[in-house]
Design a protein around this motif. Sequence first.
Motif, PDB file in Angstrom:
ATOM      1  N   MET A 222       0.881  -1.097   0.173  1.00 28.46           N
ATOM      2  CA  MET A 222       0.136  -0.372   0.453  1.00 28.46           C
ATOM      3  C   MET A 222       0.444   1.040   0.459  1.00 28.46           C
ATOM      4  O   MET A 222       0.781   1.825  -0.774  1.00 28.46           O
ATOM      5  N   VAL A 223       2.400   1.045   0.458  1.00 34.67           N
ATOM      6  CA  VAL A 223       2.997   2.308   0.520  1.00 34.67           C
ATOM      7  C   VAL A 223       3.522   2.865  -0.288  1.00 34.67           C
ATOM      8  O   VAL A 223       3.719   3.584  -1.087  1.00 34.67           O
ATOM      9  N   ILE A 224       4.071   1.479  -1.096  1.00 37.69           N
ATOM     10  CA  ILE A 224       4.679   1.285  -2.378  1.00 37.69           C
ATOM     11  C   ILE A 224       3.191   2.086  -3.123  1.00 37.69           C
ATOM     12  O   ILE A 224       4.187   3.306  -4.185  1.00 37.69           O
ATOM     13  N   LYS A 225       1.942   1.530  -3.655  1.00 36.92           N
ATOM     14  CA  LYS A 225       1.653   1.840  -4.423  1.00 36.92           C
ATOM     15  C   LYS A 225       1.680   3.654  -4.260  1.00 36.92           C
ATOM     16  O   LYS A 225       1.117   4.050  -5.020  1.00 36.92           O
ATOM     17  N   THR A 226       1.115   4.009  -3.196  1.00 43.71           N
ATOM     18  CA  THR A 226       0.706   5.408  -2.507  1.00 43.71           C
ATOM     19  C   THR A 226       2.028   6.152  -3.013  1.00 43.71           C
ATOM     20  O   THR A 226       1.756   6.793  -4.099  1.00 43.71           O
ATOM     21  N   ALA A 227       2.661   6.035  -2.950  1.00 40.69           N
ATOM     22  CA  ALA A 227       3.813   6.560  -3.493  1.00 40.69           C
ATOM     23  C   ALA A 227       5.130   6.951  -4.565  1.00 40.69           C
ATOM     24  O   ALA A 227       4.201   7.972  -5.047  1.00 40.69           O
ATOM     25  N   VAL A 251      10.939   7.050   1.575  1.00 35.27           N
ATOM     26  CA  VAL A 251      10.559   7.965   0.487  1.00 35.27           C
ATOM     27  C   VAL A 251       9.778   9.275   1.101  1.00 35.27           C
ATOM     28  O   VAL A 251       9.199  10.182   0.411  1.00 35.27           O
ATOM     29  N   GLY A 252       9.505   9.811   1.984  1.00 39.78           N
ATOM     30  CA  GLY A 252       8.888  10.707   3.164  1.00 39.78           C
ATOM     31  C   GLY A 252       7.657  11.256   2.394  1.00 39.78           C
ATOM     32  O   GLY A 252       6.903  11.165   2.357  1.00 39.78           O
ATOM     33  N   LEU A 253       6.721   9.649   2.793  1.00 37.47           N
ATOM     34  CA  LEU A 253       5.429   9.473   2.546  1.00 37.47           C
ATOM     35  C   LEU A 253       4.603   9.430   4.136  1.00 37.47           C
ATOM     36  O   LEU A 253       5.482   9.285   4.943  1.00 37.47           O
ATOM     37  N   THR A 254       3.752  10.615   4.972  1.00 37.53           N
ATOM     38  CA  THR A 254       3.248  11.275   5.386  1.00 37.53           C
ATOM     39  C   THR A 254       1.884   9.492   5.748  1.00 37.53           C
ATOM     40  O   THR A 254       1.454   9.019   5.072  1.00 37.53           O
ATOM     41  N   LEU A 255       2.143   8.962   6.825  1.00 35.26           N
ATOM     42  CA  LEU A 255       1.660   7.825   7.611  1.00 35.26           C
ATOM     43  C   LEU A 255       1.391   7.102   8.581  1.00 35.26           C
ATOM     44  O   LEU A 255       1.027   8.004   9.438  1.00 35.26           O
ATOM     45  N   VAL A 256      -0.334   7.762   8.591  1.00 35.77           N
ATOM     46  CA  VAL A 256      -1.177   7.897   9.759  1.00 35.77           C
ATOM     47  C   VAL A 256      -1.897   6.408  10.145  1.00 35.77           C
ATOM     48  O   VAL A 256      -3.127   6.246   8.699  1.00 35.77           O
ATOM     49  N   GLY A 257      -2.029   5.606  10.709  1.00 34.20           N
ATOM     50  CA  GLY A 257      -2.973   4.842  11.580  1.00 34.20           C
ATOM     51  C   GLY A 257      -3.507   4.811  12.207  1.00 34.20           C
ATOM     52  O   GLY A 257      -3.303   5.684  13.460  1.00 34.20           O
ATOM     53  N   ARG A 263      -8.705   9.170  18.280  1.00 34.85           N
ATOM     54  CA  ARG A 263      -6.858   9.236  18.144  1.00 34.85           C
ATOM     55  C   ARG A 263      -6.369   8.503  16.825  1.00 34.85           C
ATOM     56  O   ARG A 263      -6.979   8.263  15.815  1.00 34.85           O
ATOM     57  N   TYR A 264      -5.062   8.651  16.839  1.00 31.71           N
ATOM     58  CA  TYR A 264      -4.551   8.755  15.806  1.00 31.71           C
ATOM     59  C   TYR A 264      -2.686   8.343  16.137  1.00 31.71           C
ATOM     60  O   TYR A 264      -2.537   8.610  16.603  1.00 31.71           O
ATOM     61  N   VAL A 265      -2.074   7.624  14.859  1.00 27.38           N
ATOM     62  CA  VAL A 265      -0.907   7.633  15.836  1.00 27.38           C
ATOM     63  C   VAL A 265      -0.216   7.815  13.610  1.00 27.38           C
ATOM     64  O   VAL A 265      -0.819   7.208  12.947  1.00 27.38           O
ATOM     65  N   CYS A 266       1.023   9.128  14.134  1.00 24.60           N
ATOM     66  CA  CYS A 266       1.620   9.026  12.689  1.00 24.60           C
ATOM     67  C   CYS A 266       3.328   7.852  12.877  1.00 24.60           C
ATOM     68  O   CYS A 266       3.755   8.241  13.958  1.00 24.60           O
ATOM     69  N   LEU A 267       3.782   7.643  12.022  1.00 24.14           N
ATOM     70  CA  LEU A 267       4.523   7.086  12.301  1.00 24.14           C
ATOM     71  C   LEU A 267       5.676   7.719  11.061  1.00 24.14           C
ATOM     72  O   LEU A 267       6.746   6.674  10.556  1.00 24.14           O
ATOM     73  N   SER A 268       5.167   8.588  10.251  1.00 29.03           N
ATOM     74  CA  SER A 268       6.020   8.850   8.923  1.00 29.03           C
ATOM     75  C   SER A 268       5.716  10.114   8.738  1.00 29.03           C
ATOM     76  O   SER A 268       3.930  10.264   8.022  1.00 29.03           O
ATOM     77  N   GLY A 269       6.531  11.209   8.433  1.00 31.51           N
ATOM     78  CA  GLY A 269       5.872  12.385   7.860  1.00 31.51           C
ATOM     79  C   GLY A 269       5.438  13.154   8.365  1.00 31.51           C
ATOM     80  O   GLY A 269       4.319  13.740   8.553  1.00 31.51           O
ATOM     81  N   ALA A 270       5.443  12.956  10.280  1.00 34.75           N
ATOM     82  CA  ALA A 270       4.625  13.799  10.555  1.00 34.75           C
ATOM     83  C   ALA A 270       4.866  15.342  11.380  1.00 34.75           C
ATOM     84  O   ALA A 270       3.569  16.115  11.109  1.00 34.75           O
ATOM     85  N   GLU A 271       5.536  15.943   9.891  1.00 34.53           N
ATOM     86  CA  GLU A 271       6.299  17.510   9.893  1.00 34.53           C
ATOM     87  C   GLU A 271       4.902  18.075   8.912  1.00 34.53           C
ATOM     88  O   GLU A 271       5.065  19.183   8.653  1.00 34.53           O
ATOM     89  N   ARG A 272       4.353  16.889   8.073  1.00 32.96           N
ATOM     90  CA  ARG A 272       2.966  17.561   7.394  1.00 32.96           C
ATOM     91  C   ARG A 272       1.622  18.223   8.383  1.00 32.96           C
ATOM     92  O   ARG A 272       1.164  18.566   7.443  1.00 32.96           O
ATOM     93  N   ILE A 273       1.808  17.581   9.548  1.00 32.76           N
ATOM     94  CA  ILE A 273       0.537  17.960   9.524  1.00 32.76           C
ATOM     95  C   ILE A 273       0.113  18.645  10.683  1.00 32.76           C
ATOM     96  O   ILE A 273       1.434  19.371  11.320  1.00 32.76           O
ATOM     97  N   VAL A 274      -0.646  19.466  10.323  1.00 32.23           N
ATOM     98  CA  VAL A 274      -1.122  20.644  11.213  1.00 32.23           C
ATOM     99  C   VAL A 274      -2.878  20.199  12.414  1.00 32.23           C
ATOM    100  O   VAL A 274      -3.515  19.913  11.535  1.00 32.23           O
ATOM    101  N   ARG A 275      -2.279  20.632  13.364  1.00 32.78           N
ATOM    102  CA  ARG A 275      -3.215  19.592  14.636  1.00 32.78           C
ATOM    103  C   ARG A 275      -3.745  21.011  15.169  1.00 32.78           C
ATOM    104  O   ARG A 275      -3.701  22.251  15.651  1.00 32.78           O
TER     105      ARG A 275
END
Length: 298
Positions: A222-227, A251-257, A263-275
């Motif tokens: 899923m990550v590869i196809k999205t990128a 690859v610098g993909l923002t990944l939120v699960g 509630r959520y957890v971001c394990l990659s690319g958190a710098e893109r998220i504005v709370r």
Amino acid sequence: MEKRLIVMDNRYLIAPEPASSKLTREVTGISHEGEEVSLRVVEERPLTIYLNRQEIVTAMTIGDHPEYLAVGYLRNQGMLLPDDVITGIDFDEEVETVVVRTERATDYEEKLSRKTRTSGCAVGTVFGDVMEGLQGLTLPEATIRTSDLYSLAKEINTTPSLYLEAGAIHGTVLCRGNRPLVYMEDVGRHNAVDKIAGWTVLEGVKTADKLLYTTGRLTSEMVIKTALMGIPALVSRSGFTAWGVEIARQVGLTLVGRMRGRRYVCLSGAERIVRDADLASVADEPAKSRRKSAGPDE
């Protein structure tokens, strides 16, 4: 290649069709109380994809949007190049095949010998050199607002769908800002995302300002196809795999699960998220409800 018409919906450009008689079948069985019950189950049928004269793969699918599935699959496998000119797409429902024709002559015999089965519920396939397409990939800058994420999750999770009608299926939604645009479902989450990829290719839709929301696990595929689609963010109600997280970080993909309630957890690319969301206004799910709602993908 002539562009296809976009199917309009009051909220979506393309939405699920849970009432379609072609996508589900009524079957009878026996309940835990020994009584006869009737329910609708999702159809599953093979679709063989050809690129010009070469057979590429047979996918198990629910059978809707075969042209989008074929084009998206070929693009995400690196067999359809960005500058390829598609001269025709022929779908034969009777023999369950779709042929994508291009101006460029193609021969992927060697590539077809190197493939890996993935963790998709309907057994996905990624060809061995697909990671090469990620080398040097730079995903676009983007801003992901938590107010949009909460709005999307609420709307998508209450949209009439095959999942709510019959279960045993995954959904993937292409979104922009707080609006879900295209909602595809299939027995494998990899098929659902390929349908969206095919839609963006055939409709000429840019992806830099989009995100993907999926009901399934955040796996490497899923990550590869999205990128490869050039989408900077992937979001799910479900969880992660370690390799999916590793590739997302590469690859610098923002990944939120694990997005449930507020509630959520971001394990990659958190710098893109504005709370920017007021968490007090976001309904949370009790822990018991979250455990109860967890499906086999979680």
